[in-house]
Write a protein that holds these residues in place. Sequence first.
Motif, PDB file in Angstrom:
ATOM      1  N   ASP A  27      54.153  65.439 -11.652  1.00  0.00           N
ATOM      2  CA  ASP A  27      53.282  65.308 -12.829  1.00  0.00           C
ATOM      3  C   ASP A  27      51.890  65.867 -12.544  1.00  0.00           C
ATOM      4  O   ASP A  27      51.302  66.551 -13.388  1.00  0.00           O
ATOM      5  N   ARG A  33      50.131  69.014 -14.447  1.00  0.00           N
ATOM      6  CA  ARG A  33      48.903  68.797 -15.221  1.00  0.00           C
ATOM      7  C   ARG A  33      47.715  69.580 -14.673  1.00  0.00           C
ATOM      8  O   ARG A  33      46.888  70.105 -15.437  1.00  0.00           O
ATOM      9  N   ASN A  34      47.600  69.654 -13.340  1.00  0.00           N
ATOM     10  CA  ASN A  34      46.375  70.199 -12.742  1.00  0.00           C
ATOM     11  C   ASN A  34      46.547  71.594 -12.126  1.00  0.00           C
ATOM     12  O   ASN A  34      45.564  72.340 -12.068  1.00  0.00           O
TER      13      ASN A  34
END
Length: 730
Positions: A492, A496-497
């Motif tokens: 995740d 996301r990053n």
Amino acid sequence: MERPAFKRKSDTDDASSQKKPKVTASNGGGGGKMSFAQRMMAKMGHKEGQGLGASGDGMVAPIEVKLRPQGAGLGAIREKTEQAKSDAKRVAAQRGEVVDDSSEEERKARKKRKEAAWANGGSGASTPGGFTRPKVKYRTTADIEASAKGLEVPNVLKSIIDATGKQAKLLTSTAGLMSSTIAISPAEAEAEKIATRARRELESFADTWHELEERKKYIDLEEKQVQQEIEAQEEELRISRKVYEAVESLHRLDLSKPCLADEAAARWEQVTSQLETLQVEYAIEINHFGLTQVAVAAIHPLFKQEMIDWEPLEKPLHLLPYLQRLKAILGADREALNDFDASKRQKSTTPFESLIHTLWLPKVRTAVTNEWDPHSPSSLITLVEAWREILPPFIYYNLTNNLIVSKLSTAVHDWNPRTSLKRKHSRPLPHIWLFPWLQFLDPQHTDPKSATGLLSDVKRKFRVALDTWDLSRGILPGLEAWNPVMGPTLQDALIRNLLPRLAQLLATDFEIYPPDQDLTPLEIVLRWNEFFKPTVMGQLLLAEFFPKWLNTLHAWLISDPNYEEVREWYSWWKQQIPSEINAVKAVSEQWAKGLEMMNIALDLGDCAKDELPPPSAGPSRPLVSSTPGTPSMGSPAPAINTPRKFEEETTFRDVVEAWCEEESLLLMPLREAHEITGLPLFRITASATGRGGVIVYMKGDVLWAQRKTEKNIWEPVGLEESLVKRAEGK
């Protein structure tokens, strides 16, 4: 108007009497006058002698009343009357059934058995089921003598009284044994009385004899039991004496005197050997004789002396081999420490727990608090792993989840992912100094989904590291160690990053240009392939790679290409993408689209320039014309980083921005102006949220910063470490 004619009463009576059915005397019963109820029943079709109801199977006679005796309750008499019984039998006979009147038959059978018992001279009392009580049998002296072992009956008492007939008879061995009657003289009658009394005394004596025999057996059992208890006490006394002698030998060692290191080792070996002998020989009696207290008292002087000069981080295994040999006698055996609940521990401590708490724990606490560096965990990990088996649960919990966690929390708080990921930074990353401790800590520190704890704190900073990591340096160091610890949360965080940054890299820095192909941006992206699922990487290529690739292929096909070169170019690109990504359905469809476009162009021939449909993608980089000195559209050239065509003029703001990027800081414009100079204000901060830090403005080649305490005073600052600390809020 004519008056209506009225009939006379007699006329109406005559008419009504003619219409009514005539009731005969037979319906009334006995030819007498019927009652009102009989007349009503006769109108409804009832006939005398039949039962009630349409089928005639109801009751025939009126309900009889059966009174109980005064004071009698339910069940005292039979409530069912003879009329009810006869009605039930009659209805059953009409249906073809048989009424089971077992209670009545049983009553009659009992009555017959009772009469038969009276006829046979019995009392008439019987048990249920017809079983009669057996008659009383009298024992003879031979029977009494046979039943009582060791009892001798005199011959004078061996007479038998025959009580089977209506008259009692005295039977002897010489007369009247088989005769039905015998005449008894007064003298014989007196003798009979004497014999009867003697027989009764004999029976009483025999009963007493039996009681004494039983008592003798019970006394024999008691004697055996007492003898066994005496033997057990003698054995316990023998063991106690041996234990006392062993303890006395320990007392004579005089272990309280200080000694050198070599002598201390010899003393430890001597004490451990003697205690080990006690531990083996009296393993069952350790708690009974209080050997735990003896063992702790024996090693206490030596243990206290060793703790004075002990350095836990330098000698983590000191004294441990001796204590492991004495785990049983010291009471150091514990259940799995993972099941320990700090809120449920006992209020009092054992002698060994007191020894560790008062002497061992303070020494380790001082070393952890003052000497231990969390970024070098190896020495303390060795100590915790070695002592884990014998440490009391509450002391182990205090060491790991209080002392060690406190130091680790401080280290996590001080970790700056922006600066620690630089080449010049010497401090190791958390996967080196934090992850080895997770096996010893509570679940709240090891669960990445927890709201609090070490792993949740470091996870938040790890996201900042992904945001600021220089992609040109390849994979984030130690990222493979994060995967087993963080599990799905790592995927995740990467999506996301990191994934948006990879997409931006392909969108801005990557071009499909066959004459001079640069694969560097794509290679940077594909390095992260093992940390993403193939479907995720496939979606990334679908969004940023294939539109450019299809556009370039279309531009090549409409410019009179060499199809052999196009085929080689197609195969070469397909080999650049890993096979697991090519296996994704959406990716394989894009390769199929390219192949289909090549086949259509081949079929169109010269018309492909005008009729080949373009792909649904954005504009591609224009191809250069085939002129002398220009690379052809043949096989791809090696990846070469082409320099910029021109260099822009460097300003002081560019220098500040470059310095902030190097120090992992943000330079954010505030859209405000300085009150005096009117120059724009900026905020330099280390926070990803854009808060905190220091406010500055640039005048010429000088950077002016606002004081932290006095907001209206500005002072010149340099691009140095002090400005970095102010930006980090220190």
